[in-house]
Design a protein around this motif. Structure first.
Motif, PDB file in Angstrom:
ATOM      1  N   VAL A   1     110.829  -9.623  28.277  1.00  0.00           N
ATOM      2  CA  VAL A   1     109.883  -8.579  28.701  1.00  0.00           C
ATOM      3  C   VAL A   1     109.986  -8.358  30.268  1.00  0.00           C
ATOM      4  O   VAL A   1     110.140  -7.264  30.856  1.00  0.00           O
ATOM      5  CB  VAL A   1     108.527  -8.795  28.333  1.00  0.00           C
ATOM      6  CG1 VAL A   1     107.560  -7.490  28.947  1.00  0.00           C
ATOM      7  CG2 VAL A   1     108.516  -8.743  26.667  1.00  0.00           C
ATOM      8  N   TYR A   2     110.003  -9.724  30.892  1.00  0.00           N
ATOM      9  CA  TYR A   2     109.695  -9.459  32.667  1.00  0.00           C
ATOM     10  C   TYR A   2     111.138  -8.861  32.810  1.00  0.00           C
ATOM     11  O   TYR A   2     111.108  -7.953  33.675  1.00  0.00           O
ATOM     12  CB  TYR A   2     109.763 -11.037  33.002  1.00  0.00           C
ATOM     13  CG  TYR A   2     110.425 -11.011  34.157  1.00  0.00           C
ATOM     14  CD1 TYR A   2     109.799 -10.697  35.616  1.00  0.00           C
ATOM     15  CD2 TYR A   2     111.646 -11.744  34.483  1.00  0.00           C
ATOM     16  CE1 TYR A   2     110.512 -10.716  36.591  1.00  0.00           C
ATOM     17  CE2 TYR A   2     112.127 -12.028  35.674  1.00  0.00           C
ATOM     18  CZ  TYR A   2     111.277 -11.463  36.755  1.00  0.00           C
ATOM     19  OH  TYR A   2     111.978 -11.763  38.146  1.00  0.00           O
ATOM     20  N   VAL A   3     112.378  -9.192  32.374  1.00  0.00           N
ATOM     21  CA  VAL A   3     113.553  -8.625  32.924  1.00  0.00           C
ATOM     22  C   VAL A   3     113.663  -7.090  32.496  1.00  0.00           C
ATOM     23  O   VAL A   3     114.166  -6.280  33.358  1.00  0.00           O
ATOM     24  CB  VAL A   3     114.801  -9.341  32.117  1.00  0.00           C
ATOM     25  CG1 VAL A   3     116.175  -8.712  32.672  1.00  0.00           C
ATOM     26  CG2 VAL A   3     114.919 -10.891  32.413  1.00  0.00           C
ATOM     27  N   LEU A   4     113.145  -6.613  31.419  1.00  0.00           N
ATOM     28  CA  LEU A   4     113.067  -5.183  30.935  1.00  0.00           C
ATOM     29  C   LEU A   4     112.300  -4.430  32.032  1.00  0.00           C
ATOM     30  O   LEU A   4     112.895  -3.683  32.438  1.00  0.00           O
ATOM     31  CB  LEU A   4     112.484  -5.245  29.505  1.00  0.00           C
ATOM     32  CG  LEU A   4     112.237  -3.670  29.072  1.00  0.00           C
ATOM     33  CD1 LEU A   4     113.674  -3.131  28.690  1.00  0.00           C
ATOM     34  CD2 LEU A   4     111.667  -3.834  27.701  1.00  0.00           C
ATOM     35  N   TRP A   5     111.123  -4.988  32.462  1.00  0.00           N
ATOM     36  CA  TRP A   5     110.352  -4.283  33.350  1.00  0.00           C
ATOM     37  C   TRP A   5     111.229  -4.403  34.682  1.00  0.00           C
ATOM     38  O   TRP A   5     110.962  -3.620  35.642  1.00  0.00           O
ATOM     39  CB  TRP A   5     109.120  -5.139  33.743  1.00  0.00           C
ATOM     40  CG  TRP A   5     108.034  -4.897  32.655  1.00  0.00           C
ATOM     41  CD1 TRP A   5     108.136  -4.357  31.370  1.00  0.00           C
ATOM     42  CD2 TRP A   5     106.756  -5.177  32.488  1.00  0.00           C
ATOM     43  NE1 TRP A   5     107.050  -4.437  30.593  1.00  0.00           N
ATOM     44  CE2 TRP A   5     106.383  -5.061  31.306  1.00  0.00           C
ATOM     45  CE3 TRP A   5     106.037  -5.940  33.669  1.00  0.00           C
ATOM     46  CZ2 TRP A   5     104.794  -5.081  31.007  1.00  0.00           C
ATOM     47  CZ3 TRP A   5     104.432  -6.174  33.334  1.00  0.00           C
ATOM     48  CH2 TRP A   5     103.940  -5.726  32.067  1.00  0.00           C
ATOM     49  N   CYS A   6     111.921  -5.373  35.274  1.00  0.00           N
ATOM     50  CA  CYS A   6     112.783  -5.366  36.473  1.00  0.00           C
ATOM     51  C   CYS A   6     113.588  -3.961  36.282  1.00  0.00           C
ATOM     52  O   CYS A   6     113.949  -3.635  37.524  1.00  0.00           O
ATOM     53  CB  CYS A   6     113.370  -6.609  36.549  1.00  0.00           C
ATOM     54  SG  CYS A   6     112.520  -7.995  37.067  1.00  0.00           S
ATOM     55  N   TYR A   7     114.020  -3.583  35.404  1.00  0.00           N
ATOM     56  CA  TYR A   7     114.763  -2.411  35.100  1.00  0.00           C
ATOM     57  C   TYR A   7     113.982  -1.205  34.874  1.00  0.00           C
ATOM     58  O   TYR A   7     114.343  -0.030  35.477  1.00  0.00           O
ATOM     59  CB  TYR A   7     115.969  -2.740  34.050  1.00  0.00           C
ATOM     60  CG  TYR A   7     117.066  -3.645  34.327  1.00  0.00           C
ATOM     61  CD1 TYR A   7     118.184  -3.515  35.104  1.00  0.00           C
ATOM     62  CD2 TYR A   7     117.199  -4.929  33.574  1.00  0.00           C
ATOM     63  CE1 TYR A   7     118.980  -4.513  35.574  1.00  0.00           C
ATOM     64  CE2 TYR A   7     118.105  -5.666  33.635  1.00  0.00           C
ATOM     65  CZ  TYR A   7     119.020  -5.444  34.688  1.00  0.00           C
ATOM     66  OH  TYR A   7     119.895  -6.562  34.982  1.00  0.00           O
ATOM     67  N   ALA A   8     113.010  -1.404  34.095  1.00  0.00           N
ATOM     68  CA  ALA A   8     112.481   0.047  33.685  1.00  0.00           C
ATOM     69  C   ALA A   8     111.668   0.535  34.853  1.00  0.00           C
ATOM     70  O   ALA A   8     111.660   1.807  34.972  1.00  0.00           O
ATOM     71  CB  ALA A   8     111.472  -0.220  32.568  1.00  0.00           C
ATOM     72  N   PHE A   9     110.938  -0.355  35.529  1.00  0.00           N
ATOM     73  CA  PHE A   9     110.160   0.521  36.533  1.00  0.00           C
ATOM     74  C   PHE A   9     110.851   1.038  37.769  1.00  0.00           C
ATOM     75  O   PHE A   9     110.660   2.210  38.239  1.00  0.00           O
ATOM     76  CB  PHE A   9     108.944  -0.501  36.991  1.00  0.00           C
ATOM     77  CG  PHE A   9     107.920  -0.818  36.278  1.00  0.00           C
ATOM     78  CD1 PHE A   9     107.035   0.305  35.960  1.00  0.00           C
ATOM     79  CD2 PHE A   9     107.657  -1.755  35.106  1.00  0.00           C
ATOM     80  CE1 PHE A   9     105.840   0.108  35.005  1.00  0.00           C
ATOM     81  CE2 PHE A   9     106.509  -1.884  34.356  1.00  0.00           C
ATOM     82  CZ  PHE A   9     105.727  -0.821  34.343  1.00  0.00           C
ATOM     83  N   PRO A  10     112.178   0.182  38.070  1.00  0.00           N
ATOM     84  CA  PRO A  10     112.730   1.202  39.132  1.00  0.00           C
ATOM     85  C   PRO A  10     113.249   2.416  38.482  1.00  0.00           C
ATOM     86  O   PRO A  10     113.595   3.313  39.339  1.00  0.00           O
ATOM     87  CB  PRO A  10     113.864   0.013  39.570  1.00  0.00           C
ATOM     88  CG  PRO A  10     113.089  -1.073  39.321  1.00  0.00           C
ATOM     89  CD  PRO A  10     112.474  -0.933  38.124  1.00  0.00           C
TER      90      PRO A  10
END
Length: 261
Positions: free
Chosen positions: A164-173
């Motif tokens: 989930v953390y890595v997904l957020w690292c891509y999703a929010f940018p």
């Protein structure tokens, strides 16, 4: 806010950013990165190519703005419901700085925060659920591992959190800089999650390494954590993911728009 109105606001902000650049570099950044500055207002900066140099360049160029952004983000995360908007706004500024070297920092932040206030709450709640469950499970079972089954349970929960953390690292940018429907940006984030193992490994090592450094020199690092941890972390993440986002998402969107026109 309608999609059309949001796009018009972003276009107006982008037009203003084209005419904005630092009038004078700070003394430290001028000393370290003198060759990266151009004379003349509005001219694009020749940014460092590597993620590490780019991060350092931006930190020494905008130290006070990064501190203010950090404090503002912490303040706006106090109501849990506004966390996704704050993360998206911080990512917007971080990606703009990583891609252009400059932007109207606080105008970009508020514009994105208002646009994302409701838009990304469903994604945030759905994706945060396994991450929070994973943290709680690891916390409750880490000291009582007595069998292979217990170890596997803790490993699976930890894996859920980091995915989930890595997904957020891509999703929010992606949310912040790519003008696509939320569902499509989430699909793109999943694509990066499963296609970029080297970058994913760096992203996973990042919080572990930073947390280890903070704890190693605690309480001396408490002031750094309070003043600039989240803005520095966001900026570093965006410097790391910028190359793949620009290669696969930005170029693809530009090509699609040109074809449509």
């Amino acid at each position: 806010m309608s999609k059309k109105h949001e796009n018009e606001q972003r276009s107006a902000a982008d037009s203003q950013n084209d005419e904005y650049s630092p009038k004078e570099p700070g003394r430290l950044s001028n000393f370290l990165f003198h060759s990266y500055y151009h004379a003349g207002k509005g001219e694009d900066l020749e940014l460092p190519k590597s993620s590490g140099k780019l991060f350092l360049f931006l930190v020494v160029t905008y130290p006070w703005k990064l501190i203010l952004l950090n404090l503002l983000t912490i303040l706006l995360c106090i109501p849990i419901v506004t966390i996704p908007a704050a993360l998206s706004a911080l990512s917007r500024v971080s990606m703009k700085l990583a891609m252009q070297g400059y932007c109207d920092v606080f105008a970009e932040y508020w514009q994105e925060w208002k646009a994302a206030l409701v838009r990304y709450i469903p994604f945030f709640l759905i994706s945060a659920l396994p991450a929070v469950a994973g943290v709680i499970a690891v916390w409750e079972n880490i000291e009582s591992i007595a069998s292979v089954g217990d170890f596997l349970l803790v490993a699976v929960c930890a894996l859920a959190f980091f995915l989930v953390y890595v997904l957020w690292c891509y999703a929010f940018p992606l949310f912040a800089v790519i003008d696509l429907p939320t569902k499509q940006n989430i699909k793109n984030a999943f694509f990066f999650l499963f296609s970029q193992p080297r970058i994913n490994a760096i992203l996973i090592a990042l919080p572990l390494g930073l947390t280890a450094l903070l704890l190693l020199f605690w309480p001396g690092t408490a002031i750094i954590f309070a003043l600039c941890y989240f803005s520095l972390f966001s900026l570093l993440v965006c410097c790391i993911v910028k190359p793949v986002i620009c290669e696969y998402a930005v170029k693809k969107e530009t090509t699609t728009n040109e074809t449509t026109a």
